[in-house]
Design a protein around this motif. Structure first.
Motif, short mmCIF file in Angstrom:
data_model
loop_
_atom_site.label_atom_id
_atom_site.label_comp_id
_atom_site.label_asym_id
_atom_site.label_seq_id
_atom_site.Cartn_x
_atom_site.Cartn_y
_atom_site.Cartn_z
N LEU A 18 0.45 -1.37 -0.02
CA LEU A 18 -0.18 -0.12 0.48
C LEU A 18 0.86 1.47 -0.01
O LEU A 18 1.81 0.86 0.44
N GLU A 19 0.49 2.22 -0.41
CA GLU A 19 1.06 3.20 -1.06
C GLU A 19 0.51 5.01 0.73
O GLU A 19 1.22 5.58 -0.16
N LYS A 20 -0.61 4.01 0.74
CA LYS A 20 -1.03 5.53 1.58
C LYS A 20 -1.51 4.49 2.73
O LYS A 20 -2.11 2.80 2.98
N LYS A 21 -2.02 5.12 4.00
CA LYS A 21 -2.69 4.73 4.98
C LYS A 21 -4.46 4.55 5.20
O LYS A 21 -4.26 5.43 4.26
N ILE A 22 -5.37 3.02 5.08
CA ILE A 22 -6.61 3.21 5.28
C ILE A 22 -7.15 2.40 5.86
O ILE A 22 -5.98 1.72 6.79
N THR A 23 -8.28 2.27 6.11
CA THR A 23 -9.62 1.91 7.08
C THR A 23 -9.38 0.74 6.20
O THR A 23 -10.41 1.32 5.41
N VAL A 24 -10.08 -0.48 7.01
CA VAL A 24 -10.32 -1.50 6.16
C VAL A 24 -11.71 -2.18 7.59
O VAL A 24 -11.09 -2.42 8.90
N ILE A 25 -12.50 -2.19 6.90
CA ILE A 25 -14.05 -2.76 8.08
C ILE A 25 -14.19 -4.11 7.59
O ILE A 25 -14.73 -4.25 6.29
N ALA A 26 -14.41 -5.44 8.34
CA ALA A 26 -14.80 -6.26 7.91
C ALA A 26 -16.25 -6.34 8.51
O ALA A 26 -16.70 -5.73 9.20
N ASP A 52 -10.30 5.13 -1.09
CA ASP A 52 -9.30 4.23 -0.69
C ASP A 52 -9.65 3.05 -1.38
O ASP A 52 -8.35 1.18 -1.37
N LYS A 53 -10.45 2.66 -2.09
CA LYS A 53 -10.91 1.51 -2.52
C LYS A 53 -9.69 1.42 -4.19
O LYS A 53 -9.33 -0.01 -4.16
N LYS A 54 -9.52 1.76 -4.71
CA LYS A 54 -8.53 1.49 -6.06
C LYS A 54 -7.58 1.07 -5.57
O LYS A 54 -6.79 0.46 -5.99
N ASN A 95 0.22 0.48 7.23
CA ASN A 95 -0.67 0.83 6.74
C ASN A 95 -2.01 0.85 6.63
O ASN A 95 -2.91 1.71 6.28
N ILE A 96 -2.53 -0.32 7.47
CA ILE A 96 -3.62 -1.19 7.11
C ILE A 96 -3.72 -0.38 8.81
O ILE A 96 -3.59 -1.16 9.82
N THR A 97 -5.82 -0.38 8.76
CA THR A 97 -5.95 -0.20 10.42
C THR A 97 -7.54 -1.40 10.39
O THR A 97 -8.07 -1.04 9.11
N LEU A 98 -7.30 -2.23 10.69
CA LEU A 98 -8.20 -3.68 10.64
C LEU A 98 -9.27 -3.27 11.62
O LEU A 98 -9.02 -3.31 12.45
N LYS A 99 -10.68 -2.76 11.56
CA LYS A 99 -11.74 -3.38 11.67
C LYS A 99 -12.39 -4.33 11.62
O LYS A 99 -12.43 -4.32 10.58
N ALA A 100 -13.25 -4.88 13.16
CA ALA A 100 -14.72 -5.81 12.33
C ALA A 100 -15.71 -5.01 12.65
O ALA A 100 -16.23 -4.27 13.89
N LEU A 101 -16.34 -5.17 11.60
CA LEU A 101 -18.12 -4.59 12.22
C LEU A 101 -19.15 -4.56 13.75
O LEU A 101 -18.52 -5.51 13.75
N HIS A 102 -19.26 -3.44 14.26
CA HIS A 102 -19.95 -3.80 14.89
C HIS A 102 -21.24 -4.93 15.06
O HIS A 102 -21.86 -4.74 13.99
N PRO A 103 -21.12 -5.69 15.56
CA PRO A 103 -22.04 -7.07 16.34
C PRO A 103 -23.51 -6.25 15.75
O PRO A 103 -24.63 -7.07 14.85
N MET A 104 -24.29 -5.14 16.30
CA MET A 104 -25.41 -4.79 15.71
C MET A 104 -25.33 -4.52 14.63
O MET A 104 -26.58 -4.88 13.51
N ASP A 105 -24.35 -4.06 13.72
CA ASP A 105 -24.63 -3.46 12.08
C ASP A 105 -24.53 -4.76 11.28
O ASP A 105 -24.99 -5.26 10.28
N ILE A 106 -23.95 -6.14 12.08
CA ILE A 106 -23.97 -7.10 11.51
C ILE A 106 -24.76 -8.06 11.30
O ILE A 106 -25.74 -8.33 10.31
N VAL A 107 -25.74 -7.29 12.41
CA VAL A 107 -27.52 -8.12 12.10
C VAL A 107 -27.87 -7.49 11.12
O VAL A 107 -28.87 -8.19 10.35
N ILE A 108 -28.03 -5.72 10.99
CA ILE A 108 -28.68 -4.71 10.83
C ILE A 108 -28.54 -4.86 8.51
O ILE A 108 -29.04 -5.83 8.46
N THR A 109 -27.13 -6.07 8.66
CA THR A 109 -26.95 -5.75 7.12
C THR A 109 -27.07 -7.74 7.01
O THR A 109 -27.33 -7.32 5.58
N LYS A 110 -27.40 -8.17 7.82
CA LYS A 110 -27.62 -9.80 7.65
C LYS A 110 -28.89 -9.25 7.39
O LYS A 110 -29.77 -10.76 6.71
N ALA A 111 -30.28 -8.53 8.08
CA ALA A 111 -31.64 -9.20 8.07
C ALA A 111 -31.85 -8.59 6.73
O ALA A 111 -32.70 -9.38 6.53
#
Length: 168
Positions: A18-26, A52-54, A95-111
């Motif tokens: 990576l050429e820059k710092k990014i945050t990636v949310i699983a 940051d996607k490209k 360069n990567i800060t890796l985060k995981a989606l909050h469990p509440m948002d996991i439920v919201i997206t899976k619903a």
């Protein structure tokens, strides 16, 4: 199947390119794997800032099936802006800060999709979610839902009844 260790090794290789710092949310099963709520995932789902996607795609190897979402628009829902702040930090690389989606948002997206695998995932994550906060969050997200709203509402009501009926 992709384990947490496999995922972290893969991300460390990407981090070096990576050429820059990014945050990636699983998101989805990837988030659950990183939160140790599942032993593995069948694919990798991440959410990044559009800018940051490209950069990430350029550094990414094609080792796994990867779905990238941008700016909190995950599957067919637009999460509220605070989704990045409430996501749990898993690891900070150079360069990567890796985060995981909050469990509440996991439920919201899976619903929204709510197939058999989503139901299993919701069952595993529900105990980490406050019912009242989930209902409030859903009311925010349903306004921006891109699919058939009545199906999303029906799925959500089923989830509340099955996994949250005896809880506050």
């Amino acid at each position: 199947m992709i384990t947490k260790d496999m995922l972290l090794i893969w991300l460390k290789e990407i981090d070096k390119k990576l050429e820059k710092k990014i945050t990636v949310i699983a998101v989805g099963g990837t988030a659950m794997t990183l939160l140790s709520l599942k032993s593995s995932t069948i694919d990798i789902d991440f959410c990044l800032k559009q800018d940051d996607k490209k950069c990430f795609e350029k550094a990414m190897t094609k080792q796994f099936r990867v779905d990238l979402f941008t700016d909190g628009y995950i599957f067919s829902e637009q999460l509220p802006e605070d989704y990045t702040e409430i996501a749990k930090e898993i690891i900070k690389l150079e360069n990567i800060t890796l985060k995981a989606l909050h469990p509440m948002d996991i439920v919201i997206t899976k619903a929204a999709r709510f197939n058999a695998r989503d139901e299993e995932d919701i069952a595993a994550v529900a105990k980490y979610v406050n019912k009242d906060e989930l209902v409030t969050r859903f009311k925010e997200v349903v306004k921006t839902y891109a699919g058939k709203e009545e199906d999303y509402n029906e799925n959500f009501l089923f989830i509340l009844k099955k996994y949250f009926s005896s809880r506050k």
